[in-house]
Design an enzyme around this catalytic site. Structure first.
Site, mmCIF file in Angstrom:
data_model
loop_
_atom_site.group_PDB
_atom_site.id
_atom_site.type_symbol
_atom_site.label_atom_id
_atom_site.label_comp_id
_atom_site.label_asym_id
_atom_site.label_seq_id
_atom_site.Cartn_x
_atom_site.Cartn_y
_atom_site.Cartn_z
ATOM 1 N N TYR A 158 -84.152 -9.916 41.301
ATOM 2 C CA TYR A 158 -85.103 -9.434 41.830
ATOM 3 C C TYR A 158 -85.189 -9.122 43.416
ATOM 4 O O TYR A 158 -85.114 -9.899 44.171
ATOM 5 C CB TYR A 158 -86.499 -10.185 41.604
ATOM 6 C CG TYR A 158 -88.008 -9.602 42.001
ATOM 7 C CD1 TYR A 158 -88.321 -8.470 41.600
ATOM 8 C CD2 TYR A 158 -88.521 -10.261 43.061
ATOM 9 C CE1 TYR A 158 -89.726 -7.989 42.157
ATOM 10 C CE2 TYR A 158 -89.690 -9.898 43.497
ATOM 11 C CZ TYR A 158 -90.294 -8.877 43.160
ATOM 12 O OH TYR A 158 -91.421 -8.321 43.443
ATOM 13 N N LYS A 207 -96.680 -11.266 35.637
ATOM 14 C CA LYS A 207 -96.239 -10.452 34.789
ATOM 15 C C LYS A 207 -96.442 -10.820 33.478
ATOM 16 O O LYS A 207 -97.781 -10.707 33.008
ATOM 17 C CB LYS A 207 -94.543 -10.503 34.894
ATOM 18 C CG LYS A 207 -93.930 -10.406 36.336
ATOM 19 C CD LYS A 207 -94.238 -8.910 37.221
ATOM 20 C CE LYS A 207 -94.016 -9.066 38.639
ATOM 21 N NZ LYS A 207 -92.715 -9.503 39.197
ATOM 22 N N ARG A 215 -107.710 -26.911 47.874
ATOM 23 C CA ARG A 215 -106.146 -26.560 47.996
ATOM 24 C C ARG A 215 -105.429 -27.595 47.332
ATOM 25 O O ARG A 215 -104.455 -27.175 46.802
ATOM 26 C CB ARG A 215 -106.050 -26.502 49.570
ATOM 27 C CG ARG A 215 -104.747 -26.369 49.684
ATOM 28 C CD ARG A 215 -104.112 -25.964 51.090
ATOM 29 N NE ARG A 215 -104.995 -26.427 52.246
ATOM 30 C CZ ARG A 215 -105.339 -27.437 52.701
ATOM 31 N NH1 ARG A 215 -104.542 -28.591 52.146
ATOM 32 N NH2 ARG A 215 -106.171 -27.891 53.718
ATOM 33 N N ASP A 221 -85.356 -18.405 37.101
ATOM 34 C CA ASP A 221 -86.576 -17.478 37.262
ATOM 35 C C ASP A 221 -86.678 -16.979 35.680
ATOM 36 O O ASP A 221 -85.749 -16.306 35.270
ATOM 37 C CB ASP A 221 -86.167 -16.268 38.255
ATOM 38 C CG ASP A 221 -87.524 -15.715 38.487
ATOM 39 O OD1 ASP A 221 -88.412 -15.216 37.446
ATOM 40 O OD2 ASP A 221 -87.674 -14.934 39.439
HETATM 41 C C1 LIG Z 1 -92.395 -9.941 40.217
HETATM 42 C C2 LIG Z 1 -91.237 -11.144 40.380
HETATM 43 C C3 LIG Z 1 -91.062 -12.030 41.364
HETATM 44 C C4 LIG Z 1 -92.047 -12.210 42.439
HETATM 45 O O1 LIG Z 1 -93.510 -12.510 41.927
HETATM 46 P P1 LIG Z 1 -94.819 -11.850 42.546
HETATM 47 O O2 LIG Z 1 -95.737 -12.447 41.669
HETATM 48 O O3 LIG Z 1 -94.592 -10.524 42.624
HETATM 49 O O4 LIG Z 1 -94.663 -12.591 43.965
HETATM 50 C C5 LIG Z 1 -90.087 -12.974 41.115
HETATM 51 N N1 LIG Z 1 -89.274 -12.781 40.022
HETATM 52 C C6 LIG Z 1 -89.138 -11.644 39.246
HETATM 53 C C7 LIG Z 1 -88.116 -11.886 38.175
HETATM 54 C C8 LIG Z 1 -90.416 -10.946 39.180
HETATM 55 O O5 LIG Z 1 -90.190 -9.921 38.406
#
Ligand SMILES: *Cc1c(COP(=O)(O)O)cnc(C)c1O
Length: 377
Positions: free
Chosen positions: A98, A194, A46, A169
């Site tokens: 998001y 992604k 962890r 982000d």
């Molecule tokens: C998918 C996404 C998230 C969240 O991420 P997860 O891996 O699904 O928890 C946050 N910000 C953006 C822009 C996203 O496309």
């Protein structure tokens, strides 16, 4: 080293015990101590795991940051940043973002006493909302799903005047197209699910930053809360990263061809892609990004949910699914999918209407993708 070299080598020395060129998957929860307090830098997975460490160093290197931290999801990564706040602290973010981030703000942190404001996507709007208790600017650019672009440098400079930290982000652009830390942002967050993973086979997240104090705080939450990726997921992310540059080039090339095709199609009301010269964010994108990314959104003319659903059902190659950034092309319906949690009034105000489609261009042959869209339209 330049980007692709770092993607393949940063944090990834051949394994010292066997010479294995590829970083092994260290499937272990714990590590032998030869005597009390004597170990090789790892005690419990962890807290730290060698596969995860290689990933964290590679991510830091790609974003030109000092520190990288990997998480079990993008939202876990976001949670670790927000955990560093105290009740009464204030965060300013944009209306367009998001839906899961919005849910984390409104349903998890707001009840704990953190305050949130949502503004239009430019630096002046952020500045007007600043209050004595404002601690973070939270910026997503390009935004999901309308691909609006926010001037990272201007927002970050505004933040610095008030000793506020700027979080970006960077999920949609990836470090291949945009490196927010070089534009003076303080913290970069990713959904590695992604483009970083890139093959729709894992859930993961990351935080990258230079500030040592914030690094220690976020690392403390990473270990104390424990939302870390397992060794195999960390390994898959590392593997995905090796082809990030190649994939992003192709994603973008395909997205651009699709956007140009859609722009001329009579059944399309509006196309959102910052790479189109007529897009209102085109100049800003050219200034702060090395490319426009692989996402295209569009509105079907005179369409309601049922019409959009017919379009989805007719698609043969492109798949209707949540998520984005994988090698295969996906479409989604933000109105009820990613942004289903947002109240209708706010959704409509943010431009997320019932005829909006979001497309994540994969790396298939673009002629096949355009044929598929064309026959479905
Ligand atoms: C998918 C996404 C998230 C969240 O991420 P997860 O891996 O699904 O928890 C946050 N910000 C953006 C822009 C996203 O496309």
């Amino acid at each position: 080293m330049k980007f692709s070299t770092k993607a393949i080598h940063a944090g990834q020395e051949p394994d010292p015990t066997t010479g294995s060129v590829i970083t092994p998957v260290y499937l272990t929860s714990t590590y032998r101590q030869s005597e009390l307090d004597v170990h090789k830098g790892f005690e419990y997975s962890r807290t730290g795991n060698p596969t995860r460490k290689a990933l964290e160093e590679c991510l830091a290197s790609l974003e030109n940051g000092k520190y990288g931290l990997a998480f079990s999801s993008g939202l876990a990564a976001e949670h670790s940043i927000l955990s560093a706040l105290s009740p009464g602290d204030h965060v300013i973010s944009t209306i367009n973002m998001y839906g899961g981030t919005y849910r984390l703000f409104e349903k998890v942190f707001k009840p704990l006493g953190i305050k949130f404001s949502y503004v239009e996507d430019d630096a002046e709007c952020f500045e007007k909302e600043v209050k004595p208790n404002t601690k973070l600017f939270w910026v997503e650019t390009p935004t999901n799903p309308l691909l609006r672009i926010i001037d990272i440098e201007r927002v970050s400079q505004t933040a610095r005047k008030y000793a506020i930290k700027t979080v970006v982000d960077n999920t949609f652009a990836t470090p291949y197209f945009q490196q927010p830390l070089l534009l003076h942002a303080d913290i970069v967050v990713h959904s590695a699910t992604k483009y970083i993973g890139g093959h729709s086979d894992l859930i993961g997240g990351a935080v990258i930053l230079n500030d040592e104090e914030w690094y220690k705080r976020i690392k403390f939450f990473q270990n104390s809360v424990g939302a870390v990726p397992g060794a195999f997921d960390a390994w898959l992310m590392l593997r995905g990263i090796k082809t990030l540059a190649l994939r992003m080039k192709k994603h973008e090339e395909n997205a651009k061809c699709i956007a140009e095709f859609l722009e001329k199609h009579p059944a399309i009301e509006e196309v959102f892609f910052p790479g189109l010269p007529g897009n209102p964010y085109h100049q800003l994108a050219l200034k702060q990004m090395k490319g426009f990314g692989g996402m295209v959104s569009f509105k079907l003319r005179n369409a309601d949910k049922e019409t959009v659903n017919t379009f989805f059902k007719r698609l043969k190659i492109i798949t209707l699914a949540q998520s984005l950034g994988g090698v295969e092309s996906l479409v989604s319906y933000p109105y009820t999918m990613t942004h289903g949690v947002m109240p209708v009034k706010e959704k409509e105000a943010a431009g997320i209407t019932g005829n909006l489609v979001r497309l994540s261009a994969g790396i298939e042959d673009v002629e096949d993708l355009i044929d598929d869209i064309s026959q479905a339209l």
